[in-house]
Scaffold this active site. Structure first.
Site, PDB file in Angstrom:
ATOM      1  N   ASP A 143      -1.111   0.331  -2.532  1.00 40.51           N
ATOM      2  CA  ASP A 143      -0.336   1.442  -1.966  1.00 40.51           C
ATOM      3  C   ASP A 143      -1.206   2.402  -1.152  1.00 40.51           C
ATOM      4  O   ASP A 143      -0.748   3.007  -0.186  1.00 40.51           O
ATOM      5  CB  ASP A 143       0.317   2.259  -3.090  1.00 40.51           C
ATOM      6  CG  ASP A 143       1.798   1.959  -3.277  1.00 40.51           C
ATOM      7  OD1 ASP A 143       2.489   1.731  -2.268  1.00 40.51           O
ATOM      8  OD2 ASP A 143       2.250   1.962  -4.435  1.00 40.51           O
ATOM      9  N   SER A 188       8.461   5.823  -2.083  1.00 43.20           N
ATOM     10  CA  SER A 188       7.540   6.829  -1.550  1.00 43.20           C
ATOM     11  C   SER A 188       8.125   8.234  -1.769  1.00 43.20           C
ATOM     12  O   SER A 188       8.466   8.566  -2.896  1.00 43.20           O
ATOM     13  CB  SER A 188       7.241   6.528  -0.078  1.00 43.20           C
ATOM     14  OG  SER A 188       6.186   7.316   0.384  1.00 43.20           O
ATOM     15  N   HIS A 206       1.491   0.073   1.010  1.00 47.73           N
ATOM     16  CA  HIS A 206       2.608   1.011   0.869  1.00 47.73           C
ATOM     17  C   HIS A 206       3.781   0.539   1.734  1.00 47.73           C
ATOM     18  O   HIS A 206       3.564   0.154   2.878  1.00 47.73           O
ATOM     19  CB  HIS A 206       2.134   2.387   1.335  1.00 47.73           C
ATOM     20  CG  HIS A 206       3.003   3.515   0.875  1.00 47.73           C
ATOM     21  ND1 HIS A 206       3.305   3.739  -0.437  1.00 47.73           N
ATOM     22  CD2 HIS A 206       3.628   4.497   1.567  1.00 47.73           C
ATOM     23  CE1 HIS A 206       4.079   4.813  -0.545  1.00 47.73           C
ATOM     24  NE2 HIS A 206       4.287   5.281   0.656  1.00 47.73           N
TER      25      HIS A 206
END
Ligand SMILES: *[C@@H]1O[C@H](CO)[C@@H](O)[C@H](O)[C@H]1NC(C)=O
Ligand SMILES: *[C@@H]1O[C@H](CO)[C@@H](O)[C@H](O)[C@H]1NC(C)=O
Length: 573
Positions: free
Chosen positions: A343, A217, A458
């Site tokens: 995600d 991320s 995610h």
């Protein structure tokens, strides 16, 4: 316990004690450090162990909104046995702060065999995510085990693992967009940690010429930015970006001054002159500064990702130019970048909560509204074109599940997949001898509150990368251990050789490098075979975003990213 057991215990202890290799006290540039040697396996029989060092300073305690400086060193032996505090940040409720300004410390895991201490091991440095706003090396996961504990990767892959903390939020990324507050303090912390590892890791048995940086991320975007910075020349050999790259629309703030003004206003600093603003911000209580920036969870006008605003900037120095122009700096670095197949789900869940509720529906109007906000820069034409493309499949399947998946696809594409595909293509085009690989992680989420159609959300790959199905086996199924074994094998082989297929660990199937022509990517999940290497993931969508959409006239903002321009009155309440 009877006497025979005691005798066995005694024997095990002493055998292990005699034969196990361990580092003991290590000499670093700042002084001596001593960690803990942890025996592995039943009673330490077999003599394998891991040396763990926690809380080694890699820079001096930082001054607010200043670049980090070298640590002056210490007398005697530093007991490196506990995590230091996380960098000062808002708590989950955003109503208080936690952590410390004095937070620039790193942690090291060194796997040891039976006889001699390890030498020349590859090194993997982890950079955590959290929107450049939250996160630390010492996050607890659900099973009360540290999320980023390096032990499983280190011992299963025979690599050294390093984790470190870097500054976040206003203290890490506030910038006036000029020399008064250039910003990127958190990125420079990351650089200090990587450079410390380069200078010192040989003393721990690491190979300073075999350093990989890995992150997820905001950490994945950080990995990407570190490889693109001219400051990294000669430091980094390989890199892995999970679900985040420098080209993501949320990774670079193009209008930092408007965000700085929002914060200055909140803490009562001058707004009209950046020299005076910077001077005032530097002497403001760091806790007040940290609390002056909050992500609104209700009543927000734009998609949630838009409010991730205190992030790296193009400062003309550490990041000298738009990242798209910096890929030549990464030409010698082997690179893996990939995403999770959903995600965008975590963020879409905030923007359109109905996607997770079975008896709530998502209408064409709901979706159009979301599209319009994501394509703000291109006005109604951008919204129409994007809406038409993403809803085309609804003619065949107009079920709620199909529509909800489309919402997730849109956010996955815009925030993660398309930027990653662009970064991989750029890397491949610039790299000479260095390799380029890309993957799609699709082992479905374990979140019991999500509908059954949700794939890999995610952050969902993190427990597998960090070997949680082995560290806390009760929380996982055999198939999860398969996925974890697979990821650790590819990741640590890559760190060792630059080729995820070659190294100490067997892999389930061959992962061939990406080229623009072959479009290769590896789909990673519990069932892998010759079919797992696939080609050209959502290529028509990439073509849409990079060509058709880009060619539309921009009605507002610079149109460089499919995000609306920042609006500080909204974003910093
Ligand atoms: C990295 O490690 C591998 C395996 O230990 C070794 O063959 C290689 O020479 C090392 N150095 C570099 C620069 O790749
Ligand atoms: C967008 O689509 C709507 C509905 O089809 C249409 O009325 C409108 O004119 C379109 N706008 C543009 C700028 O293409």
């Amino acid at each position: 316990m009877g006497r025979p057991e005691l005798a066995v215990l005694g024997l095990a202890c002493c055998l292990a004690g005699v034969s196990a290799a361990k580092l003991g006290v290590v000499h670093t540039e700042g002084g001596f450090v001593e960690g803990v040697n942890k025996k592995l396996g039943l009673l330490g029989i077999g003599g394998r162990s891991v040396d763990v060092f926690k809380g080694i300073p890699f820079a001096a305690p930082p001054q607010a909104l200043e670049n980090p400086q070298r640590h002056p060193g210490w007398q005697g032996t530093l007991k490196a046995t506990d995590f230091k505090q996380r960098c000062l940040q808002v708590t989950d409720t955003q109503e208080d702060t936690e952590g410390s300004e004095d937070c620039l410390y790193l942690n090291i895991w060194v796997p040891q065999g039976r006889k001699e201490v390890s030498q020349n091991l590859p090194v993997m440095i982890w950079i955590y995510g959290g929107g450049f706003l939250m996160g630390s090396t010492q996050e607890l996961n659900v099973f009360n085990n540290y999320e980023f504990e390096g032990e499983e990767i280190a011992t299963r892959g025979s690599v050294i693992v390093v984790t470190f903390n870097y500054r976040l939020g206003p203290l890490g990324f506030l910038s006036t967009g000029d020399a008064h507050l250039p910003g990127n303090y958190g990125l420079r912390d990351q650089h200090m940690a990587i450079a410390w590892v380069k200078r010192n890791i040989a003393a721990f048995g690491g190979d300073p010429n075999n350093i990989s940086i890995v992150g997820e991320s905001a950490g994945g975007a950080s990995v990407s930015l570190q490889t693109l910075s001219p400051y990294s020349k000669g430091l980094i050999r390989r890199a892995i970006s999970e679900s985040g790259v420098a080209l993501a629309p949320w990774a670079i703030q193009k209008d930092p001054l408007s965000w700085a003004k929002g914060i200055a206003k909140e803490v009562g600093c001058p707004l009209d002159d950046t020299a005076r603003m910077a001077k005032c911000l530097k002497v403001t209580d760091p806790r007040a500064l940290t609390l002056a920036y909050k992500i609104p969870l209700v009543g927000k006008e734009y998609p949630i990702v838009h409010y991730v605003g205190l992030v790296p900037v193009i400062d003309g120095d550490f990041i000298p130019d738009d990242p798209i122009n910096l890929f030549a700096n990464a030409a010698d670095i082997d690179y893996i970048a990939g995403t999770n197949n959903m995600d965008g789900h975590l963020f879409a869940s905030v923007d359109l909560p109905a996607i997770n509720i079975d008896n709530k529906i998502v209408t064409r109007e709901d979706f159009f509204k979301l599209v319009s906000k994501l394509t703000f820069a291109k006005g109604p034409r951008g919204a129409n074109a994007t809406f038409d493309l993403y809803t085309a499949s609804w003619a065949q399947d107009s079920s709620q599940e199909a529509k909800k998946k489309t919402v997730v696809d849109l956010e996955t594409d815009v925030f993660f997949l398309m930027p990653t595909k662009m970064a991989v293509a750029q890397h491949r085009a610039s790299a000479k001898s260095a390799r380029t690989y890309t993957y799609l992680f699709s082992h479905p989420t374990r979140n019991p509150f999500y509908p059954s159609w949700v794939g890999a959300d995610h952050t969902d790959e993190l427990p597998y990368v960090f070997g949680k199905p082995f560290a806390t086996p009760l929380g996982y199924r055999p198939q999860d251990r398969t996925v974890s074994r697979t990821m650790i094998a590819y990741w640590t082989n890559f760190a060792r050789t630059g080729d995820p297929n070659k190294g100490h660990s067997a892999v389930p199937t061959q992962w061939d490098p990406y080229t623009q022509e072959n479009g290769n990517y590896l789909e990673i999940n519990k069932k892998m075979d010759g079919q797992s290497l696939k080609q050209h993931l959502r290529s028509s969508y990439l073509q849409y975003w990079t060509q058709t959409y880009q060619a539309l006239p921009t009605v507002t903002g610079d149109g460089a990213a499919p995000l609306p321009p920042s609006d500080d009155s909204e974003a910093v309440p």
